[in-house]
Write a protein that holds these residues in place. Structure first.
Motif, PDB file in Angstrom:
ATOM      1  N   ALA A  54      78.117   5.265  35.528  1.00 41.99           N
ATOM      2  CA  ALA A  54      79.047   5.547  36.634  1.00 41.99           C
ATOM      3  C   ALA A  54      80.311   6.232  36.113  1.00 41.99           C
ATOM      4  CB  ALA A  54      79.392   4.263  37.375  1.00 41.99           C
ATOM      5  N   ALA A  55      80.816   5.773  34.982  1.00 44.34           N
ATOM      6  CA  ALA A  55      82.013   6.399  34.402  1.00 44.34           C
ATOM      7  C   ALA A  55      81.719   7.826  33.951  1.00 44.34           C
ATOM      8  CB  ALA A  55      82.531   5.559  33.233  1.00 44.34           C
ATOM      9  N   PHE A  56      80.542   8.049  33.384  1.00 46.31           N
ATOM     10  CA  PHE A  56      80.162   9.417  32.997  1.00 46.31           C
ATOM     11  C   PHE A  56      80.050  10.320  34.223  1.00 46.31           C
ATOM     12  CE2 PHE A  56      78.587   8.063  28.709  1.00 46.31           C
ATOM     13  CZ  PHE A  56      79.266   9.022  27.983  1.00 46.31           C
ATOM     14  N   ARG A  57      79.501   9.790  35.308  1.00 47.03           N
ATOM     15  CA  ARG A  57      79.400  10.595  36.529  1.00 47.03           C
ATOM     16  C   ARG A  57      80.779  11.024  37.010  1.00 47.03           C
ATOM     17  NH1 ARG A  57      74.634   7.228  39.618  1.00 47.03           N
ATOM     18  NH2 ARG A  57      72.899   8.476  38.787  1.00 47.03           N
ATOM     19  N   THR A  58      81.722  10.111  36.962  1.00 46.13           N
ATOM     20  CA  THR A  58      83.095  10.447  37.359  1.00 46.13           C
ATOM     21  C   THR A  58      83.683  11.464  36.389  1.00 46.13           C
ATOM     22  OG1 THR A  58      83.393   8.286  38.388  1.00 46.13           O
ATOM     23  CG2 THR A  58      85.393   9.507  37.785  1.00 46.13           C
ATOM     24  N   ALA A  59      83.532  11.213  35.116  1.00 48.20           N
ATOM     25  CA  ALA A  59      84.110  12.091  34.086  1.00 48.20           C
ATOM     26  C   ALA A  59      83.535  13.499  34.159  1.00 48.20           C
ATOM     27  CB  ALA A  59      83.858  11.502  32.694  1.00 48.20           C
ATOM     28  N   PHE A  60      82.255  13.615  34.481  1.00 49.32           N
ATOM     29  CA  PHE A  60      81.598  14.915  34.499  1.00 49.32           C
ATOM     30  C   PHE A  60      81.226  15.374  35.915  1.00 49.32           C
ATOM     31  CE2 PHE A  60      81.013  13.999  29.950  1.00 49.32           C
ATOM     32  CZ  PHE A  60      81.550  15.178  29.448  1.00 49.32           C
ATOM     33  N   LYS A  61      82.117  15.068  36.856  1.00 55.55           N
ATOM     34  CA  LYS A  61      82.068  15.671  38.198  1.00 55.55           C
ATOM     35  C   LYS A  61      80.700  15.522  38.857  1.00 55.55           C
ATOM     36  CE  LYS A  61      85.372  18.883  36.216  1.00 55.55           C
ATOM     37  NZ  LYS A  61      86.659  18.731  36.834  1.00 55.55           N
ATOM     38  N   THR A  72      87.306  22.497  30.594  1.00 53.71           N
ATOM     39  CA  THR A  72      88.103  23.076  29.517  1.00 53.71           C
ATOM     40  C   THR A  72      88.219  22.130  28.326  1.00 53.71           C
ATOM     41  OG1 THR A  72      90.172  22.128  30.339  1.00 53.71           O
ATOM     42  CG2 THR A  72      89.496  24.292  31.261  1.00 53.71           C
ATOM     43  N   PRO A  73      88.604  22.664  27.174  1.00 57.00           N
ATOM     44  CA  PRO A  73      88.867  21.792  26.028  1.00 57.00           C
ATOM     45  C   PRO A  73      89.937  20.739  26.328  1.00 57.00           C
ATOM     46  CG  PRO A  73      88.661  24.065  25.308  1.00 57.00           C
ATOM     47  CD  PRO A  73      88.666  24.085  26.819  1.00 57.00           C
ATOM     48  N   THR A  74      90.894  21.065  27.156  1.00 56.33           N
ATOM     49  CA  THR A  74      91.925  20.090  27.532  1.00 56.33           C
ATOM     50  C   THR A  74      91.305  18.919  28.292  1.00 56.33           C
ATOM     51  OG1 THR A  74      93.592  21.817  27.623  1.00 56.33           O
ATOM     52  CG2 THR A  74      94.090  19.782  28.814  1.00 56.33           C
ATOM     53  N   GLU A  75      90.367  19.222  29.179  1.00 58.79           N
ATOM     54  CA  GLU A  75      89.687  18.150  29.910  1.00 58.79           C
ATOM     55  C   GLU A  75      88.873  17.269  28.968  1.00 58.79           C
ATOM     56  OE1 GLU A  75      88.455  19.455  34.264  1.00 58.79           O
ATOM     57  OE2 GLU A  75      88.158  21.124  32.838  1.00 58.79           O
ATOM     58  N   ILE A  76      88.238  17.879  27.985  1.00 56.18           N
ATOM     59  CA  ILE A  76      87.476  17.093  27.002  1.00 56.18           C
ATOM     60  C   ILE A  76      88.434  16.211  26.196  1.00 56.18           C
ATOM     61  CG2 ILE A  76      85.980  17.211  24.947  1.00 56.18           C
ATOM     62  CD1 ILE A  76      84.586  17.893  27.640  1.00 56.18           C
ATOM     63  N   GLU A  77      89.567  16.741  25.821  1.00 53.17           N
ATOM     64  CA  GLU A  77      90.567  15.934  25.097  1.00 53.17           C
ATOM     65  C   GLU A  77      90.972  14.718  25.927  1.00 53.17           C
ATOM     66  OE1 GLU A  77      91.769  16.047  21.957  1.00 53.17           O
ATOM     67  OE2 GLU A  77      90.365  17.688  21.612  1.00 53.17           O
ATOM     68  N   GLN A  78      91.135  14.915  27.221  1.00 52.50           N
ATOM     69  CA  GLN A  78      91.479  13.788  28.098  1.00 52.50           C
ATOM     70  C   GLN A  78      90.352  12.763  28.141  1.00 52.50           C
ATOM     71  OE1 GLN A  78      92.392  15.963  31.682  1.00 52.50           O
ATOM     72  NE2 GLN A  78      94.567  16.153  31.157  1.00 52.50           N
TER      73      GLN A  78
END
Length: 179
Positions: A54-61, A72-78
């Motif tokens: 569920a957390a991965f689904r949220t993280a990856f839209k 973006t790389p900034t989103e991955i950093e977050q």
């Protein structure tokens, strides 16, 4: 716990095994999510990955391929600060990379589904092993698909990951004879 009992380790694993694992999947977005889940699992337990789904689904839209491809790389950093997911930079970057590769594959093959199921002429390979010990970690098919996906720029798609992906997507049905 033995390999034979993996699905009984938790109610979540049993539900996954009974309702999803090995069922033929043809939706590109769900196939992409499953591929991502398999790459996250490399070196970890499936239970760990499933508990973070569920957390991965949220993280990856919700694994909307075009949206993930634009991350973006900034989103991955977050995401690397998010304790609810597996914080492995290489795996997170591979998720974005593989979304871009799926988009390219869709252009050349029509869909991820057509590409994947084209290897088996649209029909699942039904093995019906007697025991979990009879289930291989990889096969000639997973080696072939792995090589082709790597050629197309996919990452974290070795033959063992791909075999698990093929099982999960129902391309290979390894449900035991007794089940």
């Amino acid at each position: 716990m033995t390999k034979a009992d993996w699905m009984y380790d938790s109610p979540e694993l049993l539900a996954y095994y009974q309702t999803e694992w090995g069922k033929p999947e043809h939706d590109d977005q769900r196939l992409f999510e499953l591929l991502c889940m398999e790459l996250y699992q490399a070196g970890l337990s499936w239970r760990t990955v499933l508990n973070k789904r569920a957390a991965f689904r949220t993280a990856f839209k919700d694994y909307e391929i075009a949206k993930v491809a634009q991350m973006t790389p900034t989103e991955i950093e977050q995401l690397l600060t998010n304790p609810a997911i597996i914080r492995n930079r290489a795996k997170l970057n591979a998720t974005v990379n593989n979304a871009q590769a799926v988009l390219a594959l869709q252009k050349s093959a029509g869909s991820f589904d057509q590409y994947l199921w084209g290897f088996v002429d649209g029909q699942p390979i039904v093995n019906r092993p007697r025991t979990w010990a009879d289930v291989p970690a990889k096969s000639e098919l997973s080696i072939q698909i792995s090589k082709d996906l790597k050629r197309r720029g996919f990452q974290f798609v070795g033959p063992v990951v791909i075999y698990s992906f093929l099982q999960g997507a129902g391309v290979i049905d390894d449900h035991l004879m007794s089940q």
